[in-house]
Scaffold this motif. Structure first.
Motif, PDB file in Angstrom:
ATOM      1  N   ILE A   1      43.488  12.311 -51.052  1.00 35.00           N
ATOM      2  CA  ILE A   1      43.236  10.884 -51.313  1.00 35.00           C
ATOM      3  C   ILE A   1      42.319  10.398 -50.200  1.00 35.00           C
ATOM      4  O   ILE A   1      42.745  10.219 -49.065  1.00 35.00           O
ATOM      5  N   LYS A   2      41.051  10.211 -50.511  1.00 33.65           N
ATOM      6  CA  LYS A   2      40.059   9.877 -49.487  1.00 33.65           C
ATOM      7  C   LYS A   2      40.134   8.392 -49.120  1.00 33.65           C
ATOM      8  O   LYS A   2      39.875   7.527 -49.964  1.00 33.65           O
ATOM      9  N   PRO A   3      40.485   8.075 -47.877  1.00 33.58           N
ATOM     10  CA  PRO A   3      40.562   6.664 -47.487  1.00 33.58           C
ATOM     11  C   PRO A   3      39.191   6.103 -47.114  1.00 33.58           C
ATOM     12  O   PRO A   3      38.313   6.831 -46.638  1.00 33.58           O
ATOM     13  N   ASP A   4      39.028   4.810 -47.336  1.00 37.62           N
ATOM     14  CA  ASP A   4      37.834   4.111 -46.837  1.00 37.62           C
ATOM     15  C   ASP A   4      38.042   3.697 -45.387  1.00 37.62           C
ATOM     16  O   ASP A   4      37.093   3.662 -44.600  1.00 37.62           O
ATOM     17  N   PHE A   5      39.303   3.362 -45.077  1.00 45.20           N
ATOM     18  CA  PHE A   5      39.639   2.905 -43.729  1.00 45.20           C
ATOM     19  C   PHE A   5      40.933   3.571 -43.278  1.00 45.20           C
ATOM     20  O   PHE A   5      41.845   3.795 -44.077  1.00 45.20           O
ATOM     21  N   VAL A   6      41.006   3.873 -41.994  1.00 48.07           N
ATOM     22  CA  VAL A   6      42.219   4.434 -41.396  1.00 48.07           C
ATOM     23  C   VAL A   6      42.654   3.512 -40.257  1.00 48.07           C
ATOM     24  O   VAL A   6      41.831   3.102 -39.432  1.00 48.07           O
ATOM     25  N   HIS A   7      43.947   3.176 -40.239  1.00 43.48           N
ATOM     26  CA  HIS A   7      44.500   2.309 -39.199  1.00 43.48           C
ATOM     27  C   HIS A   7      45.620   3.055 -38.491  1.00 43.48           C
ATOM     28  O   HIS A   7      46.454   3.701 -39.135  1.00 43.48           O
TER      29      HIS A   7
ATOM     30  N   GLY B   1      39.327   2.502 -38.181  1.00 41.51           N
ATOM     31  CA  GLY B   1      38.047   3.189 -38.325  1.00 41.51           C
ATOM     32  C   GLY B   1      37.920   3.799 -39.699  1.00 41.51           C
ATOM     33  O   GLY B   1      38.673   3.460 -40.618  1.00 41.51           O
ATOM     34  N   GLY B   2      36.980   4.727 -39.837  1.00 38.81           N
ATOM     35  CA  GLY B   2      36.787   5.424 -41.092  1.00 38.81           C
ATOM     36  C   GLY B   2      37.639   6.684 -41.149  1.00 38.81           C
ATOM     37  O   GLY B   2      38.509   6.908 -40.284  1.00 38.81           O
ATOM     38  N   PRO B   3      37.392   7.544 -42.152  1.00 35.53           N
ATOM     39  CA  PRO B   3      38.179   8.776 -42.306  1.00 35.53           C
ATOM     40  C   PRO B   3      38.152   9.675 -41.077  1.00 35.53           C
ATOM     41  O   PRO B   3      39.094  10.440 -40.840  1.00 35.53           O
ATOM     42  N   GLU B   4      37.094   9.567 -40.281  1.00 36.06           N
ATOM     43  CA  GLU B   4      36.987  10.416 -39.091  1.00 36.06           C
ATOM     44  C   GLU B   4      38.091  10.132 -38.077  1.00 36.06           C
ATOM     45  O   GLU B   4      38.450  10.997 -37.269  1.00 36.06           O
ATOM     46  N   LEU B   5      38.669   8.921 -38.124  1.00 37.27           N
ATOM     47  CA  LEU B   5      39.743   8.577 -37.185  1.00 37.27           C
ATOM     48  C   LEU B   5      40.976   9.438 -37.449  1.00 37.27           C
ATOM     49  O   LEU B   5      41.653   9.869 -36.509  1.00 37.27           O
ATOM     50  N   ALA B   6      41.259   9.704 -38.726  1.00 34.45           N
ATOM     51  CA  ALA B   6      42.403  10.559 -39.073  1.00 34.45           C
ATOM     52  C   ALA B   6      42.178  11.981 -38.580  1.00 34.45           C
ATOM     53  O   ALA B   6      43.114  12.647 -38.109  1.00 34.45           O
ATOM     54  N   LEU B   7      40.948  12.454 -38.687  1.00 35.45           N
ATOM     55  CA  LEU B   7      40.621  13.803 -38.212  1.00 35.45           C
ATOM     56  C   LEU B   7      40.772  13.898 -36.685  1.00 35.45           C
ATOM     57  O   LEU B   7      41.272  14.888 -36.156  1.00 35.45           O
ATOM     58  N   GLU B   8      40.350  12.843 -35.991  1.00 36.28           N
ATOM     59  CA  GLU B   8      40.486  12.811 -34.538  1.00 36.28           C
ATOM     60  C   GLU B   8      41.961  12.814 -34.134  1.00 36.28           C
ATOM     61  O   GLU B   8      42.365  13.498 -33.193  1.00 36.28           O
ATOM     62  N   LEU B   9      42.755  12.053 -34.900  1.00 33.81           N
ATOM     63  CA  LEU B   9      44.189  11.984 -34.627  1.00 33.81           C
ATOM     64  C   LEU B   9      44.849  13.341 -34.864  1.00 33.81           C
ATOM     65  O   LEU B   9      45.715  13.773 -34.093  1.00 33.81           O
TER      66      LEU B   9
ATOM     67  N   HIS C   1      52.032  10.424 -42.086  1.00 36.30           N
ATOM     68  CA  HIS C   1      51.969  11.009 -40.739  1.00 36.30           C
ATOM     69  C   HIS C   1      50.782  11.947 -40.604  1.00 36.30           C
ATOM     70  O   HIS C   1      50.277  12.169 -39.511  1.00 36.30           O
ATOM     71  N   TYR C   2      50.382  12.542 -41.745  1.00 37.81           N
ATOM     72  CA  TYR C   2      49.543  13.728 -41.663  1.00 37.81           C
ATOM     73  C   TYR C   2      48.193  13.579 -42.367  1.00 37.81           C
ATOM     74  O   TYR C   2      48.077  12.885 -43.382  1.00 37.81           O
ATOM     75  N   GLN C   3      47.225  14.280 -41.839  1.00 39.32           N
ATOM     76  CA  GLN C   3      45.883  14.325 -42.405  1.00 39.32           C
ATOM     77  C   GLN C   3      45.867  14.995 -43.776  1.00 39.32           C
ATOM     78  O   GLN C   3      45.043  14.672 -44.617  1.00 39.32           O
ATOM     79  N   ARG C   4      46.801  15.910 -44.042  1.00 40.56           N
ATOM     80  CA  ARG C   4      46.696  16.747 -45.242  1.00 40.56           C
ATOM     81  C   ARG C   4      46.646  15.925 -46.523  1.00 40.56           C
ATOM     82  O   ARG C   4      45.929  16.281 -47.454  1.00 40.56           O
ATOM     83  N   LEU C   5      47.384  14.810 -46.602  1.00 43.70           N
ATOM     84  CA  LEU C   5      47.319  13.965 -47.793  1.00 43.70           C
ATOM     85  C   LEU C   5      45.937  13.354 -47.946  1.00 43.70           C
ATOM     86  O   LEU C   5      45.435  13.178 -49.060  1.00 43.70           O
ATOM     87  N   LEU C   6      45.298  13.052 -46.814  1.00 45.46           N
ATOM     88  CA  LEU C   6      43.990  12.401 -46.840  1.00 45.46           C
ATOM     89  C   LEU C   6      42.868  13.373 -47.204  1.00 45.46           C
ATOM     90  O   LEU C   6      41.734  12.963 -47.422  1.00 45.46           O
ATOM     91  N   ASP C   7      43.207  14.673 -47.279  1.00 43.08           N
ATOM     92  CA  ASP C   7      42.257  15.642 -47.829  1.00 43.08           C
ATOM     93  C   ASP C   7      42.121  15.448 -49.334  1.00 43.08           C
ATOM     94  O   ASP C   7      41.106  15.802 -49.925  1.00 43.08           O
TER      95      ASP C   7
END
Length: 255
Positions: free
Chosen positions: A215-221, A232-240, A207-213
């Motif tokens: 574990i760096k994803p290549d793609f976010v869906h 998109g890329g990791p920036e999509l999670a930040l936008e969300l 649900h949350y961006q904090r895990l992706l801080d």
């Protein structure tokens, strides 16, 4: 570009006659980390369950190919043997079965599947020690019954330890960050990162961006109403994180 490890095409699935997945398309190659995000009820856990072979779900359409195999035709145990690993949101306890015996049985079942001789007790204990170090798993936990009396963080750490032992081609982490404090989150994420190679891949459901801080994803869906509506890329999670899930709902529902 390397060949897809997992190719999901127009995957549809239901539970108790209610359609949950409404046409999922997803391509994952070796070496990649994909994050799947979305609001509650969007189908994230259903997708992980369908890929793992959970019998509660009925596949009503589409296909899923796993390193050249028809994934949907394989039994859940053979999906595991072929290298698919699912980390549960709420790991179950198995009283009376020690972690050592549980994991040795799993490893030797996989070896039998590939017509390999079973691993001796001495070989297995040596491997256990090496893998335990990856996720900083206490020796006392490894000798206890599976997840019995474990804290939430210990259960999640234990699952990453299982992942280390089984060396899957594709790991699906279903809300592994659920209920974790910041220290447990760091240790679990660190274990996942150490296990990453150019031959395996990971799907992180969160649900949350904090895990992706960590574990760096290549793609976010973004999954919404049973479909992947944005990729998109990791920036999509930040936008969300900035705009919230209501932004997704407004964008999609307006189309």
């Amino acid at each position: 570009m390397s060949e897809e490890l997992l190719k999901v095409t127009d995957l549809r699935a239901s539970i108790d006659g209610k359609e949950i997945l409404r046409g999922i398309n997803l391509d994952i190659r070796p070496g990649e980390v994909h994050a799947i995000m979305g609001p509650n009820g969007s189908g994230k856990s259903t997708l992980s369950g369908v890929l793992a072979g959970d019998p509660r779900f009925t596949v009503t359409g589409g296909s899923a190919t796993f390193h050249g195999l028809d994934l949907l035709s394989l039994s859940p145990e053979n999906r595991s043997h072929e290298g698919l690993f699912l980390s549960f949101q709420y790991p179950v306890e198995i009283p009376g079965v020690t972690m050592v015996n549980f994991m040795r049985a799993a490893v030797n079942a996989k070896r039998k599947y590939f017509n390999e001789p079973p691993m001796s007790a001495a070989e297995f204990l040596k491997m256990m020690r090496q893998k335990r170090a990856v996720v900083e798993l206490d020796n006392k936990l490894a000798s206890r019954s599976v997840n019995e009396g474990f804290s939430g963080g210990e259960k999640k750490r234990n699952e990453i330890f299982q992942m280390a032992v089984l060396e899957p081609r594709l790991s699906i982490l279903d809300e592994t960050d659920s209920g974790l404090d910041i220290d447990a989150l760091r240790i679990v994420a660190d274990g996942v990162n150490k296990l990453r190679t150019d031959r395996n891949a990971t799907i992180v459901i969160t649900h949350y961006q904090r895990l992706l801080d960590y574990i760096k994803p290549d793609f976010v869906h973004i999954l919404y109403k049973g479909r992947i509506v944005y990729s998109g890329g990791p920036e999509l999670a930040l936008e969300l994180e900035e705009k919230g899930y209501d932004w997704i709902k407004e964008q999609v529902d307006a189309q």
